[in-house]
Design a protein around this motif. Structure first.
Motif, PDB file in Angstrom:
ATOM      1  N   ALA A   8       0.834  -1.198   0.000  1.00  0.00           N
ATOM      2  CA  ALA A   8       0.000   0.000   0.000  1.00  0.00           C
ATOM      3  C   ALA A   8       0.873   1.253   0.000  1.00  0.00           C
ATOM      4  N   ASP A   9       1.984   1.217   0.750  1.00  0.00           N
ATOM      5  CA  ASP A   9       2.908   2.353   0.753  1.00  0.00           C
ATOM      6  C   ASP A   9       3.337   2.715  -0.660  1.00  0.00           C
ATOM      7  N   VAL A  10       3.533   1.700  -1.484  1.00  0.00           N
ATOM      8  CA  VAL A  10       4.066   1.917  -2.830  1.00  0.00           C
ATOM      9  C   VAL A  10       2.969   2.260  -3.834  1.00  0.00           C
ATOM     10  N   VAL A  11       1.883   1.506  -3.867  1.00  0.00           N
ATOM     11  CA  VAL A  11       0.924   1.653  -4.965  1.00  0.00           C
ATOM     12  C   VAL A  11      -0.198   2.642  -4.727  1.00  0.00           C
ATOM     13  N   MET A  12      -0.373   3.151  -3.507  1.00  0.00           N
ATOM     14  CA  MET A  12      -1.513   4.031  -3.256  1.00  0.00           C
ATOM     15  C   MET A  12      -1.386   5.385  -3.943  1.00  0.00           C
ATOM     16  N   HIS A  13      -0.225   5.716  -4.425  1.00  0.00           N
ATOM     17  CA  HIS A  13      -0.067   6.996  -5.115  1.00  0.00           C
ATOM     18  C   HIS A  13      -0.708   6.910  -6.497  1.00  0.00           C
ATOM     19  N   PRO A  14      -1.527   7.889  -6.876  1.00  0.00           N
ATOM     20  CA  PRO A  14      -2.221   7.825  -8.172  1.00  0.00           C
ATOM     21  C   PRO A  14      -1.289   7.706  -9.385  1.00  0.00           C
ATOM     22  N   VAL A  15      -0.137   8.354  -9.360  1.00  0.00           N
ATOM     23  CA  VAL A  15       0.796   8.259 -10.487  1.00  0.00           C
ATOM     24  C   VAL A  15       1.323   6.837 -10.603  1.00  0.00           C
ATOM     25  N   MET A  17      -0.133   4.106  -9.573  1.00  0.00           N
ATOM     26  CA  MET A  17      -1.236   3.256 -10.042  1.00  0.00           C
ATOM     27  C   MET A  17      -1.372   3.364 -11.562  1.00  0.00           C
ATOM     28  N   ARG A  18      -1.224   4.563 -12.107  1.00  0.00           N
ATOM     29  CA  ARG A  18      -1.329   4.756 -13.554  1.00  0.00           C
ATOM     30  C   ARG A  18      -0.180   4.068 -14.291  1.00  0.00           C
ATOM     31  N   ILE A  19       1.017   4.124 -13.726  1.00  0.00           N
ATOM     32  CA  ILE A  19       2.169   3.454 -14.331  1.00  0.00           C
ATOM     33  C   ILE A  19       1.924   1.944 -14.368  1.00  0.00           C
ATOM     34  N   ILE A  20       1.457   1.396 -13.272  1.00  0.00           N
ATOM     35  CA  ILE A  20       1.169  -0.038 -13.186  1.00  0.00           C
ATOM     36  C   ILE A  20       0.130  -0.428 -14.220  1.00  0.00           C
ATOM     37  N   GLN A  21      -0.913   0.365 -14.347  1.00  0.00           N
ATOM     38  CA  GLN A  21      -1.966   0.061 -15.318  1.00  0.00           C
ATOM     39  C   GLN A  21      -1.433   0.104 -16.748  1.00  0.00           C
ATOM     40  N   GLN A  22      -0.551   1.035 -17.045  1.00  0.00           N
ATOM     41  CA  GLN A  22       0.024   1.110 -18.385  1.00  0.00           C
ATOM     42  C   GLN A  22       0.846  -0.127 -18.713  1.00  0.00           C
ATOM     43  N   LEU A  23       1.512  -0.692 -17.711  1.00  0.00           N
ATOM     44  CA  LEU A  23       2.388  -1.837 -17.945  1.00  0.00           C
ATOM     45  C   LEU A  23       1.653  -3.174 -17.865  1.00  0.00           C
ATOM     46  N   SER A  24       0.407  -3.145 -17.489  1.00  0.00           N
ATOM     47  CA  SER A  24      -0.354  -4.391 -17.367  1.00  0.00           C
ATOM     48  C   SER A  24      -0.464  -5.088 -18.715  1.00  0.00           C
ATOM     49  N   GLY A 105     -10.472   6.177  -8.751  1.00  0.00           N
ATOM     50  CA  GLY A 105     -10.023   7.366  -9.476  1.00  0.00           C
ATOM     51  C   GLY A 105      -9.399   6.996 -10.803  1.00  0.00           C
ATOM     52  N   HIS A 106      -8.575   5.949 -10.792  1.00  0.00           N
ATOM     53  CA  HIS A 106      -7.956   5.503 -12.046  1.00  0.00           C
ATOM     54  C   HIS A 106      -9.018   4.954 -12.993  1.00  0.00           C
ATOM     55  N   LEU A 107      -9.975   4.231 -12.458  1.00  0.00           N
ATOM     56  CA  LEU A 107     -11.055   3.691 -13.275  1.00  0.00           C
ATOM     57  C   LEU A 107     -11.839   4.830 -13.926  1.00  0.00           C
ATOM     58  N   GLY A 108     -12.159   5.861 -13.144  1.00  0.00           N
ATOM     59  CA  GLY A 108     -12.869   7.023 -13.676  1.00  0.00           C
ATOM     60  C   GLY A 108     -12.056   7.759 -14.730  1.00  0.00           C
ATOM     61  N   GLU A 109     -10.761   7.866 -14.499  1.00  0.00           N
ATOM     62  CA  GLU A 109      -9.874   8.520 -15.467  1.00  0.00           C
ATOM     63  C   GLU A 109      -9.849   7.747 -16.782  1.00  0.00           C
ATOM     64  N   SER A 110      -9.804   6.416 -16.690  1.00  0.00           N
ATOM     65  CA  SER A 110      -9.826   5.591 -17.898  1.00  0.00           C
ATOM     66  C   SER A 110     -11.128   5.790 -18.666  1.00  0.00           C
ATOM     67  N   PHE A 111     -12.237   5.879 -17.942  1.00  0.00           N
ATOM     68  CA  PHE A 111     -13.530   6.083 -18.588  1.00  0.00           C
ATOM     69  C   PHE A 111     -13.594   7.463 -19.242  1.00  0.00           C
ATOM     70  N   ASP A 112     -13.055   8.487 -18.570  1.00  0.00           N
ATOM     71  CA  ASP A 112     -13.032   9.831 -19.151  1.00  0.00           C
ATOM     72  C   ASP A 112     -12.190   9.869 -20.424  1.00  0.00           C
ATOM     73  N   THR A 113     -11.071   9.145 -20.438  1.00  0.00           N
ATOM     74  CA  THR A 113     -10.233   9.070 -21.637  1.00  0.00           C
ATOM     75  C   THR A 113     -11.006   8.422 -22.776  1.00  0.00           C
ATOM     76  N   PHE A 114     -11.740   7.360 -22.461  1.00  0.00           N
ATOM     77  CA  PHE A 114     -12.593   6.693 -23.454  1.00  0.00           C
ATOM     78  C   PHE A 114     -13.626   7.678 -24.005  1.00  0.00           C
TER      79      PHE A 114
END
Length: 188
Positions: A8-15, A17-24, A105-114
């Motif tokens: 949680a210390d590492v991934v809770m930051h929104p940036v 989380m976005r990096i992780i999602q890009q690399l998925s 927040g990341h989910l909402g951001e992805s939907f807004d991009t769509f």
């Protein structure tokens, strides 16, 4: 108060989380990652990439020299950005809420991009919904294994495919309070 889990210390930051999602499901060079996240400054992006590498959440899978610098290719590391049961139990309510809201927040951001793409053909790939399932303690690992097995053929890029984000959330419902509505004389 529960101690925050290391993941949680590492991934809770929104940036992050976005990096992780890009690399998925794919590998990206640092330049490709910068292109995918143009609103994040290069210094900020590199700082968060370094933190994710240090936590073994992302890994450097290749390096090559480009005009006197080293370009790294990144992928998800050995430790995926998922909190396990022990880490979820270690978080207090505020930390769980914060981690979940970061995910939303990341989910909402992805939907807004769509939506911003205004591409009617993309709607052919859109879907969302919620299903209630009934599981016991022994069922959940089997369910997760079956989902992972079903998704395995679709986790890497292939010709003629489109990248989709698939989110999943398991939220247990509290057991119903069977004493509600009963008269006080009915309770023992």
């Amino acid at each position: 108060m529960a101690k925050q889990s290391p993941i949680a210390d590492v991934v809770m930051h929104p940036v992050r989380m976005r990096i992780i999602q890009q690399l998925s499901g794919r590998e990206l060079t640092t330049a490709q990652l910068r292109d995918a996240l143009p609103d994040i400054t290069q210094a900020t992006l590199y700082r968060h990439v370094a933190a994710l590498i240090e936590a073994d959440i992302i890994a450097v899978v290749a390096e090559r020299k480009v005009r006197g610098t080293v370009e790294r290719t990144l992928a998800l590391g050995a430790r995926l950005a998922v909190a396990d049961l022990a880490e979820l139990r270690a978080m207090d309510t505020a930390q769980l809420r914060s981690m979940f809201l970061t995910f939303l927040g990341h989910l909402g951001e992805s939907f807004d991009t769509f939506l911003a793409a205004e591409d009617p053909e993309l709607r052919d790939y859109l879907g969302f919904g919620m299903t209630q399932v009934y599981v016991g303690p022994d069922d959940l690992p089997k369910l997760q294994a079956a989902i992972n097995e079903a998704l395995a053929p679709y986790l890497s890029d292939r010709p003629g495919t489109r990248r989709l984000g698939l989110g999943s959330v398991l939220i247990p419902e509290p057991a119903p309070d069977t004493t509600r509505g009963a008269k006080s004389s009915d309770r023992t």
